[in-house]
Design a protein around this motif. Sequence first.
Motif, PDB file in Angstrom:
ATOM      1  N   ASN A  74       0.840  -1.195   0.000  1.00  0.00           N
ATOM      2  CA  ASN A  74       0.000   0.000   0.000  1.00  0.00           C
ATOM      3  C   ASN A  74       0.884   1.258   0.000  1.00  0.00           C
ATOM      4  OD1 ASN A  74      -2.366   1.508   0.104  1.00  0.00           O
ATOM      5  ND2 ASN A  74      -2.345   1.559   2.338  1.00  0.00           N
ATOM      6  N   ARG A  75       1.891   1.287   0.856  1.00  0.00           N
ATOM      7  CA  ARG A  75       2.819   2.429   0.897  1.00  0.00           C
ATOM      8  C   ARG A  75       3.582   2.551  -0.417  1.00  0.00           C
ATOM      9  NH1 ARG A  75       6.291   1.380   6.089  1.00  0.00           N
ATOM     10  NH2 ARG A  75       7.559   3.009   5.168  1.00  0.00           N
ATOM     11  N   PHE A  76       4.000   1.414  -0.938  1.00  0.00           N
ATOM     12  CA  PHE A  76       4.775   1.394  -2.181  1.00  0.00           C
ATOM     13  C   PHE A  76       3.948   1.942  -3.340  1.00  0.00           C
ATOM     14  CE2 PHE A  76       6.563  -0.866  -5.907  1.00  0.00           C
ATOM     15  CZ  PHE A  76       7.872  -0.420  -5.807  1.00  0.00           C
ATOM     16  N   SER A  77       2.680   1.540  -3.425  1.00  0.00           N
ATOM     17  CA  SER A  77       1.835   1.956  -4.550  1.00  0.00           C
ATOM     18  C   SER A  77       1.444   3.431  -4.476  1.00  0.00           C
ATOM     19  CB  SER A  77       0.580   1.081  -4.630  1.00  0.00           C
ATOM     20  OG  SER A  77      -0.226   1.291  -3.493  1.00  0.00           O
ATOM     21  N   LYS A  78       1.437   4.011  -3.284  1.00  0.00           N
ATOM     22  CA  LYS A  78       1.081   5.431  -3.139  1.00  0.00           C
ATOM     23  C   LYS A  78       2.225   6.351  -3.546  1.00  0.00           C
ATOM     24  CE  LYS A  78      -2.452   5.005   0.380  1.00  0.00           C
ATOM     25  NZ  LYS A  78      -2.836   5.301   1.752  1.00  0.00           N
ATOM     26  N   MET A  80       6.553   7.391  -3.018  1.00  0.00           N
ATOM     27  CA  MET A  80       7.371   7.964  -1.954  1.00  0.00           C
ATOM     28  C   MET A  80       8.625   8.540  -2.592  1.00  0.00           C
ATOM     29  SD  MET A  80       8.618   4.359  -0.263  1.00  0.00           S
ATOM     30  CE  MET A  80       6.946   3.848  -0.003  1.00  0.00           C
ATOM     31  N   ASN A  81       9.332   9.363  -1.847  1.00  0.00           N
ATOM     32  CA  ASN A  81      10.540   9.942  -2.428  1.00  0.00           C
ATOM     33  C   ASN A  81      11.649   8.886  -2.477  1.00  0.00           C
ATOM     34  OD1 ASN A  81      12.156   9.969  -0.004  1.00  0.00           O
ATOM     35  ND2 ASN A  81      11.097  11.821   0.662  1.00  0.00           N
ATOM     36  N   SER A  82      12.713   9.203  -3.185  1.00  0.00           N
ATOM     37  CA  SER A  82      13.781   8.227  -3.433  1.00  0.00           C
ATOM     38  C   SER A  82      14.461   7.770  -2.144  1.00  0.00           C
ATOM     39  CB  SER A  82      14.811   8.810  -4.393  1.00  0.00           C
ATOM     40  OG  SER A  82      15.359   9.993  -3.841  1.00  0.00           O
ATOM     41  N   LEU A  83      14.596   8.672  -1.181  1.00  0.00           N
ATOM     42  CA  LEU A  83      15.226   8.315   0.086  1.00  0.00           C
ATOM     43  C   LEU A  83      14.376   7.277   0.824  1.00  0.00           C
ATOM     44  CD1 LEU A  83      17.433   8.761   2.201  1.00  0.00           C
ATOM     45  CD2 LEU A  83      16.041  10.635   3.119  1.00  0.00           C
ATOM     46  N   GLU A  84      13.083   7.551   0.959  1.00  0.00           N
ATOM     47  CA  GLU A  84      12.182   6.601   1.626  1.00  0.00           C
ATOM     48  C   GLU A  84      12.162   5.265   0.893  1.00  0.00           C
ATOM     49  OE1 GLU A  84       8.606   9.302   3.497  1.00  0.00           O
ATOM     50  OE2 GLU A  84       8.689   9.072   1.321  1.00  0.00           O
ATOM     51  N   LYS A  99      24.436  -8.152   2.971  1.00  0.00           N
ATOM     52  CA  LYS A  99      23.997  -7.485   1.743  1.00  0.00           C
ATOM     53  C   LYS A  99      23.237  -6.206   2.084  1.00  0.00           C
ATOM     54  CE  LYS A  99      24.011  -8.049  -2.746  1.00  0.00           C
ATOM     55  NZ  LYS A  99      25.255  -8.048  -3.493  1.00  0.00           N
ATOM     56  N   LYS A 100      22.441  -6.248   3.150  1.00  0.00           N
ATOM     57  CA  LYS A 100      21.718  -5.045   3.585  1.00  0.00           C
ATOM     58  C   LYS A 100      22.695  -3.965   4.039  1.00  0.00           C
ATOM     59  CE  LYS A 100      17.328  -7.166   4.693  1.00  0.00           C
ATOM     60  NZ  LYS A 100      16.077  -6.903   5.360  1.00  0.00           N
ATOM     61  N   GLU A 101      23.752  -4.395   4.736  1.00  0.00           N
ATOM     62  CA  GLU A 101      24.775  -3.436   5.162  1.00  0.00           C
ATOM     63  C   GLU A 101      25.445  -2.796   3.948  1.00  0.00           C
ATOM     64  OE1 GLU A 101      27.341  -5.783   7.646  1.00  0.00           O
ATOM     65  OE2 GLU A 101      26.034  -5.542   9.402  1.00  0.00           O
ATOM     66  N   GLU A 102      25.697  -3.617   2.934  1.00  0.00           N
ATOM     67  CA  GLU A 102      26.295  -3.128   1.686  1.00  0.00           C
ATOM     68  C   GLU A 102      25.397  -2.058   1.049  1.00  0.00           C
ATOM     69  OE1 GLU A 102      27.718  -5.402  -2.214  1.00  0.00           O
ATOM     70  OE2 GLU A 102      27.861  -6.659  -0.417  1.00  0.00           O
ATOM     71  N   LEU A 103      24.084  -2.340   1.044  1.00  0.00           N
ATOM     72  CA  LEU A 103      23.128  -1.371   0.487  1.00  0.00           C
ATOM     73  C   LEU A 103      23.193  -0.050   1.248  1.00  0.00           C
ATOM     74  CD1 LEU A 103      19.993  -3.594  -0.142  1.00  0.00           C
ATOM     75  CD2 LEU A 103      21.079  -2.124  -1.839  1.00  0.00           C
ATOM     76  N   LEU A 104      23.176  -0.136   2.564  1.00  0.00           N
ATOM     77  CA  LEU A 104      23.175   1.091   3.373  1.00  0.00           C
ATOM     78  C   LEU A 104      24.508   1.829   3.314  1.00  0.00           C
ATOM     79  CD1 LEU A 104      21.137  -0.173   6.431  1.00  0.00           C
ATOM     80  CD2 LEU A 104      20.376   1.358   4.605  1.00  0.00           C
ATOM     81  N   ALA A 105      25.567   1.138   2.932  1.00  0.00           N
ATOM     82  CA  ALA A 105      26.877   1.776   2.833  1.00  0.00           C
ATOM     83  C   ALA A 105      27.070   2.524   1.514  1.00  0.00           C
ATOM     84  CB  ALA A 105      27.976   0.727   2.996  1.00  0.00           C
ATOM     85  N   CYS A 106      26.128   2.376   0.583  1.00  0.00           N
ATOM     86  CA  CYS A 106      26.254   3.083  -0.700  1.00  0.00           C
ATOM     87  C   CYS A 106      26.382   4.581  -0.451  1.00  0.00           C
ATOM     88  CB  CYS A 106      25.043   2.798  -1.584  1.00  0.00           C
ATOM     89  SG  CYS A 106      25.012   1.138  -2.265  1.00  0.00           S
ATOM     90  N   PRO A 107      27.305   5.237  -1.155  1.00  0.00           N
ATOM     91  CA  PRO A 107      27.557   6.654  -0.890  1.00  0.00           C
ATOM     92  C   PRO A 107      26.401   7.589  -1.285  1.00  0.00           C
ATOM     93  CG  PRO A 107      28.940   5.863  -2.683  1.00  0.00           C
ATOM     94  CD  PRO A 107      28.226   4.687  -2.140  1.00  0.00           C
ATOM     95  N   THR A 108      25.651   7.222  -2.319  1.00  0.00           N
ATOM     96  CA  THR A 108      24.540   8.086  -2.723  1.00  0.00           C
ATOM     97  C   THR A 108      23.253   7.265  -2.809  1.00  0.00           C
ATOM     98  OG1 THR A 108      24.718   7.734  -5.112  1.00  0.00           O
ATOM     99  CG2 THR A 108      26.113   9.468  -4.159  1.00  0.00           C
ATOM    100  N   ILE A 109      22.153   7.960  -2.765  1.00  0.00           N
ATOM    101  CA  ILE A 109      20.851   7.301  -2.878  1.00  0.00           C
ATOM    102  C   ILE A 109      20.734   6.617  -4.236  1.00  0.00           C
ATOM    103  CG2 ILE A 109      18.353   7.700  -2.934  1.00  0.00           C
ATOM    104  CD1 ILE A 109      18.927  10.022  -0.932  1.00  0.00           C
TER     105      ILE A 109
END
Length: 188
Positions: A74-78, A80-84, A99-109
């Motif tokens: 429901n949230r996804f279909s409404k 959201m901004n790129s950060l959210e 892998k989640k840590e790797e995602l969060l370590a990315c320097p830019t959104i």
Amino acid sequence: ALRAFKVRVNSLERGKITELYIKDNEPLAKFEINKDVFGEPQEEGIIIKNLIEVISKSENNTRLFRDAPSDFFNRFSKGMNSLELSYLLSDVIDLPVEKKEELLACPTINDRLLMLIKVVNDYNSNIILDRKIEDAVRSSTEKNQKEYFLREKMKAIQHELGDDSATDEEKINEELKSHPYPQEVKDK
């Protein structure tokens, strides 16, 4: 005495733990906040469009989003901004912690969104490969079952016709046993 503990943190901002320590028998941590860096807006729009397209092509979203809260779609279909979007997907996609840590370590959104596209594409490729393997196994099993059924049917027909003589295979095995052929011939 050292103690091991596991902590799950839901933070409001991305950060990096700089120190872990125990004070008054309570585990504590110091951390630095990592500011989110937005990419070029036009590029970001294209990346988000591609990400949504890749997700919509996923055949088994329930497995991909196993950890998603009930209101996720429901949230996804409404929208959201790129950060959210990057945080939400990084959290709910079923991935190992590393892998989640790797995602969060990315320097830019945008880098995080691009990595999410790769993660979903890899997932889709694995689903396709799993289906090919299942189809091959099913086909092979069906062929073996069909051959077995036909052999049994042939035996039943021969029995009904009064022809209970040995099959070709049985005749060949008897022939091999009764003559002194080399072992490699018998093995074949």
